[in-house]
Write a protein that holds these residues in place. Structure first.
Motif, PDB file in Angstrom:
ATOM      1  N   ILE A 240       0.865  -1.179   0.000  1.00  0.00           N
ATOM      2  CA  ILE A 240       0.000   0.000   0.000  1.00  0.00           C
ATOM      3  C   ILE A 240       0.902   1.229   0.000  1.00  0.00           C
ATOM      4  O   ILE A 240       1.491   1.586   1.037  1.00  0.00           O
ATOM      5  CB  ILE A 240      -0.924   0.010   1.230  1.00  0.00           C
ATOM      6  CG1 ILE A 240      -1.624  -1.344   1.389  1.00  0.00           C
ATOM      7  CG2 ILE A 240      -1.936   1.148   1.138  1.00  0.00           C
ATOM      8  CD1 ILE A 240      -2.265  -1.548   2.745  1.00  0.00           C
ATOM      9  N   PRO A 241       1.088   1.895  -1.142  1.00  0.00           N
ATOM     10  CA  PRO A 241       2.017   3.031  -1.217  1.00  0.00           C
ATOM     11  C   PRO A 241       1.705   4.106  -0.183  1.00  0.00           C
ATOM     12  O   PRO A 241       0.548   4.507   0.000  1.00  0.00           O
ATOM     13  CB  PRO A 241       1.809   3.553  -2.645  1.00  0.00           C
ATOM     14  CG  PRO A 241       1.340   2.362  -3.424  1.00  0.00           C
ATOM     15  CD  PRO A 241       0.483   1.587  -2.461  1.00  0.00           C
ATOM     16  N   GLY A 242       2.748   4.538   0.518  1.00  0.00           N
ATOM     17  CA  GLY A 242       2.595   5.574   1.518  1.00  0.00           C
ATOM     18  C   GLY A 242       2.076   5.092   2.853  1.00  0.00           C
ATOM     19  O   GLY A 242       2.020   5.863   3.820  1.00  0.00           O
ATOM     20  N   SER A 270      -7.327  -1.104  -5.801  1.00  0.00           N
ATOM     21  CA  SER A 270      -8.100  -0.024  -5.170  1.00  0.00           C
ATOM     22  C   SER A 270      -9.009   0.700  -6.150  1.00  0.00           C
ATOM     23  O   SER A 270      -9.181   1.911  -6.075  1.00  0.00           O
ATOM     24  CB  SER A 270      -7.150   0.979  -4.507  1.00  0.00           C
ATOM     25  OG  SER A 270      -6.276   1.556  -5.468  1.00  0.00           O
ATOM     26  N   ASP A 271      -9.598  -0.035  -7.066  1.00  0.00           N
ATOM     27  CA  ASP A 271     -10.569   0.545  -7.983  1.00  0.00           C
ATOM     28  C   ASP A 271     -11.785   1.029  -7.183  1.00  0.00           C
ATOM     29  O   ASP A 271     -12.372   0.261  -6.422  1.00  0.00           O
ATOM     30  CB  ASP A 271     -10.983  -0.516  -8.999  1.00  0.00           C
ATOM     31  CG  ASP A 271     -11.861   0.023 -10.113  1.00  0.00           C
ATOM     32  OD1 ASP A 271     -12.598   1.011  -9.868  1.00  0.00           O
ATOM     33  OD2 ASP A 271     -11.824  -0.533 -11.219  1.00  0.00           O
ATOM     34  N   PRO A 272     -12.204   2.289  -7.339  1.00  0.00           N
ATOM     35  CA  PRO A 272     -13.380   2.770  -6.597  1.00  0.00           C
ATOM     36  C   PRO A 272     -14.632   1.934  -6.828  1.00  0.00           C
ATOM     37  O   PRO A 272     -15.498   1.853  -5.952  1.00  0.00           O
ATOM     38  CB  PRO A 272     -13.560   4.204  -7.135  1.00  0.00           C
ATOM     39  CG  PRO A 272     -12.211   4.610  -7.616  1.00  0.00           C
ATOM     40  CD  PRO A 272     -11.578   3.357  -8.147  1.00  0.00           C
ATOM     41  N   ALA A 273     -14.726   1.287  -8.002  1.00  0.00           N
ATOM     42  CA  ALA A 273     -15.906   0.477  -8.309  1.00  0.00           C
ATOM     43  C   ALA A 273     -16.057  -0.702  -7.361  1.00  0.00           C
ATOM     44  O   ALA A 273     -17.151  -1.250  -7.215  1.00  0.00           O
ATOM     45  CB  ALA A 273     -15.833  -0.031  -9.748  1.00  0.00           C
ATOM     46  N   HIS A 274     -14.967  -1.098  -6.686  1.00  0.00           N
ATOM     47  CA  HIS A 274     -15.038  -2.241  -5.780  1.00  0.00           C
ATOM     48  C   HIS A 274     -15.647  -1.876  -4.430  1.00  0.00           C
ATOM     49  O   HIS A 274     -15.957  -2.751  -3.627  1.00  0.00           O
ATOM     50  CB  HIS A 274     -13.641  -2.829  -5.574  1.00  0.00           C
ATOM     51  CG  HIS A 274     -13.021  -3.355  -6.829  1.00  0.00           C
ATOM     52  ND1 HIS A 274     -11.654  -3.445  -7.012  1.00  0.00           N
ATOM     53  CD2 HIS A 274     -13.578  -3.800  -7.978  1.00  0.00           C
ATOM     54  CE1 HIS A 274     -11.406  -3.931  -8.220  1.00  0.00           C
ATOM     55  NE2 HIS A 274     -12.559  -4.158  -8.818  1.00  0.00           N
ATOM     56  N   GLY A 275     -15.758  -0.595  -4.144  1.00  0.00           N
ATOM     57  CA  GLY A 275     -16.419  -0.166  -2.922  1.00  0.00           C
ATOM     58  C   GLY A 275     -15.608  -0.313  -1.656  1.00  0.00           C
ATOM     59  O   GLY A 275     -16.166  -0.255  -0.555  1.00  0.00           O
ATOM     60  N   TYR A 278     -10.214   2.024   0.759  1.00  0.00           N
ATOM     61  CA  TYR A 278      -9.101   2.611   0.015  1.00  0.00           C
ATOM     62  C   TYR A 278      -9.535   3.065  -1.376  1.00  0.00           C
ATOM     63  O   TYR A 278      -9.111   4.114  -1.867  1.00  0.00           O
ATOM     64  CB  TYR A 278      -7.954   1.602  -0.102  1.00  0.00           C
ATOM     65  CG  TYR A 278      -7.067   1.513   1.123  1.00  0.00           C
ATOM     66  CD1 TYR A 278      -6.795   2.630   1.907  1.00  0.00           C
ATOM     67  CD2 TYR A 278      -6.496   0.300   1.488  1.00  0.00           C
ATOM     68  CE1 TYR A 278      -5.983   2.543   3.017  1.00  0.00           C
ATOM     69  CE2 TYR A 278      -5.668   0.200   2.593  1.00  0.00           C
ATOM     70  CZ  TYR A 278      -5.413   1.324   3.367  1.00  0.00           C
ATOM     71  OH  TYR A 278      -4.592   1.237   4.464  1.00  0.00           O
ATOM     72  N   GLY A 279     -10.386   2.280  -2.024  1.00  0.00           N
ATOM     73  CA  GLY A 279     -10.842   2.669  -3.348  1.00  0.00           C
ATOM     74  C   GLY A 279     -11.656   3.947  -3.328  1.00  0.00           C
ATOM     75  O   GLY A 279     -11.500   4.811  -4.206  1.00  0.00           O
ATOM     76  N   LEU A 280     -12.508   4.098  -2.328  1.00  0.00           N
ATOM     77  CA  LEU A 280     -13.390   5.258  -2.249  1.00  0.00           C
ATOM     78  C   LEU A 280     -12.679   6.513  -1.747  1.00  0.00           C
ATOM     79  O   LEU A 280     -13.168   7.629  -1.962  1.00  0.00           O
ATOM     80  CB  LEU A 280     -14.584   4.945  -1.341  1.00  0.00           C
ATOM     81  CG  LEU A 280     -15.514   3.824  -1.848  1.00  0.00           C
ATOM     82  CD1 LEU A 280     -16.582   3.517  -0.802  1.00  0.00           C
ATOM     83  CD2 LEU A 280     -16.156   4.220  -3.175  1.00  0.00           C
ATOM     84  N   THR A 281     -11.541   6.345  -1.076  1.00  0.00           N
ATOM     85  CA  THR A 281     -10.814   7.509  -0.549  1.00  0.00           C
ATOM     86  C   THR A 281      -9.609   7.892  -1.400  1.00  0.00           C
ATOM     87  O   THR A 281      -8.856   8.785  -1.020  1.00  0.00           O
ATOM     88  CB  THR A 281     -10.357   7.244   0.896  1.00  0.00           C
ATOM     89  OG1 THR A 281      -9.535   6.063   0.932  1.00  0.00           O
ATOM     90  CG2 THR A 281     -11.554   7.060   1.822  1.00  0.00           C
ATOM     91  N   GLY A 282      -9.413   7.207  -2.531  1.00  0.00           N
ATOM     92  CA  GLY A 282      -8.369   7.620  -3.465  1.00  0.00           C
ATOM     93  C   GLY A 282      -6.994   7.047  -3.207  1.00  0.00           C
ATOM     94  O   GLY A 282      -6.015   7.487  -3.831  1.00  0.00           O
ATOM     95  N   GLN A 283      -6.866   6.085  -2.301  1.00  0.00           N
ATOM     96  CA  GLN A 283      -5.564   5.445  -2.080  1.00  0.00           C
ATOM     97  C   GLN A 283      -5.179   4.656  -3.325  1.00  0.00           C
ATOM     98  O   GLN A 283      -5.895   3.765  -3.744  1.00  0.00           O
ATOM     99  CB  GLN A 283      -5.623   4.513  -0.886  1.00  0.00           C
ATOM    100  CG  GLN A 283      -4.390   3.637  -0.685  1.00  0.00           C
ATOM    101  CD  GLN A 283      -3.128   4.423  -0.390  1.00  0.00           C
ATOM    102  OE1 GLN A 283      -3.111   5.228   0.539  1.00  0.00           O
ATOM    103  NE2 GLN A 283      -2.086   4.210  -1.178  1.00  0.00           N
TER     104      GLN A 283
END
Length: 495
Positions: A240-242, A270-275, A278-283
């Motif tokens: 997980i970068p950062g 971390s595709d936002p479509a997966h819900g 991390y995906g929804l917060t832009g990681q």
């Protein structure tokens, strides 16, 4: 399903006559790949080699020939991860925690027997959720107990977050489960608190640093208990970068010191479509080259696994393919009896093929070392269906296996997932742009066939693509390419 005529296996170059091979197996022929099998590594104990040589996750070489199957019998989970969102009825999504249908132990037994009869490459049965195999223990235990009676030679594996693992190590050992995967993303609870919002332990929910501390202590205890019983462990870590990318160097040290057999560092999805959180917060997840750079830094620590495909919790088939939708419950017969002949026949063929492959690989590595120049490194992407051969059309590839040739030899270093370029017989330029982006850092693409248009576009992007080595062993082709680039065998390589 079972058609015992001429069947073309992805893992071998020519069709195999299963009727003849089944007769050989039944008459006392070789029933496993132990006769004529590939050579044991010099630095590996013979007992360990026997346990991993047909396991596609624990042996990079075996993943060219053998298949795994996951049964989704354990939906309950005792932790929440910021990268996880367990979904059901999601057939087109390929990532951990995703399944199309949950199974009871009885349904799992029926499905495993059907798959074993149809997929002769099958060597491993795993329970990887979609929750946690140790937390949903009664279903895990019942499934293994049933299937081991019907198919006693199948390897049994579980994947777990480790929180409930120490409670079941003795039972795992008693059931002859000798491969366990633990997901360990941190050894520092402050970093863990950024990954896990909560855990459920001793009948209550814990949060923050205290939750991460408990999880860390239980993971280390479980790993030590498995090592003490001689059970092979693979550690999965999500990069997980950062958050934990630099910290994974410390994780590698800890798990090596406690006897881990393999360390598998995987990219965050971390595709936002997966819900997921991390995906929804832009990681973001790491790039392919960032992942490789971290894996390269870990060389010399715990032995690395680089051929992981981050499989679904109901995956079926060779790594890199998923035939799960062929074996949904509505397609299975109500009553099915296990027939070992096809699996025995397949291993008969693979025994010889693996021996030939090892000899070819040793020759290719010798060519590379003989041709090596200081700093001479070549990254090669390969379109393959399996068997260690270049046997996939460029436009049909859903992934490319990546190899690195250097003065050290030839090593598998990862894979790049892509969308099919050819859809209905026609290439899509927009898709090819995505393929080219996925091939960052690659010098050469090897495939069984490629059209002029994609070949020209790859050339314009600085990537050489060729089908000159179609059906050759991967290492043989890479050895010739390396010699042509850095060594003294140019005439042989380009002839």
């Amino acid at each position: 399903m079972n058609q015992p005529l001429m069947i073309s296996l992805d893992s071998l170059a020519q069709p195999i006559d299963f009727e003849a091979l089944e007769a050989t197996a039944k008459s006392g022929g070789c029933a496993s790949s132990s006769c004529g099998s590939s050579a044991k590594p010099d630095d590996m104990d013979a007992d360990v080699w026997e346990r991993i040589k047909d396991h596609p996750c624990y042996s990079e070489e075996a993943h060219h020939y053998f298949a795994r199957m996951h049964v989704a019998v354990a939906p309950a989970c005792n932790i929440q991860c910021h990268y996880c969102n367990r979904k059901y009825d999601c057939a087109n999504e390929s990532r951990p925690g995703v399944v199309s249908e949950k199974l009871t132990p009885d349904q799992a037994r029926r499905k495993v027997i059907a798959v074993a009869n149809e997929v002769p490459q099958l060597s491993v049965l795993g329970i990887a959720g979609p929750g946690d195999a140790c937390y949903d223990w009664n279903k895990t235990r019942a499934t293994f107990n049933q299937i081991s009676k019907d198919i006693p030679d199948i390897k049994l594996c579980i994947s777990t977050n480790g929180l409930a693992l120490p409670d079941h190590v003795d039972e795992l050992a008693a059931m002859n489960v000798d491969h366990v995967t633990i997901t360990i993303n941190m050894v520092d609870p402050e970093i863990g608190a950024k990954i896990y919002p909560w855990i459920f332990y001793q009948h209550r929910r814990w949060h923050g640093i205290e939750a991460a501390r408990i999880l860390h202590e239980r993971q280390m205890l479980g790993l030590e208990m498995l090592t003490a019983r001689g059970i092979l462990t693979k550690i999965n870590s999500v990069m997980i970068p950062g958050v934990n990318d630099e910290h994974l160097i410390e994780v590698n040290r800890w798990v090596k010191a406690r006897g881990a057999f393999l360390h598998n560092v995987m990219p965050l999805i971390s595709d936002p479509a997966h819900g997921t959180h991390y995906g929804l917060t832009g990681q973001r997840g790491p790039t392919a080259m960032e992942l490789k750079a971290l894996q390269d830094r870990l060389e010399g620590g715990a032995k690395l696994m680089r051929h992981c495909r981050q499989c679904r919790a109901d995956a079926v088939g060779l790594l890199g393919e998923d035939r799960g939708q062929e074996f949904t419950l509505d397609q299975l017969p109500e009553a099915v009896a296990y027939d070992p002949a096809r699996r025995a026949a397949y291993r008969e063929v693979v025994a010889k093929e693996r021996g030939d492959h090892v000899a070819a690989k040793q020759s290719a590595v010798a060519t590379v070392k003989d041709s090596a120049q200081e700093g001479g490194t070549l990254l090669v992407a390969v379109a393959t269906k399996g068997g260690g051969r270049i046997n996939e059309h460029f436009g049909h590839a859903r992934e490319f296996q990546v190899y690195e040739a250097s003065p050290k030899g030839i090593a598998f270093v990862g894979h790049r997932k892509v969308d099919n370029y050819c859809m209905g017989g026609f290439g899509e330029d927009a898709t090819l742009d995505g393929v080219i982006a996925a091939l960052e850092g690659i010098a050469v693409v090897l495939c069984a066939k490629i059209g002029d248009c994609p070949q020209d576009m790859l050339t314009a992007a600085g990537i050489t693509a060729t089908d000159r080595y179609a059906l050759d062993y991967i290492e043989t082709a890479i050895g010739a390419l390396y010699a042509a680039t850095f060594g003294r065998a140019i005439e042989q390589a380009v002839a």
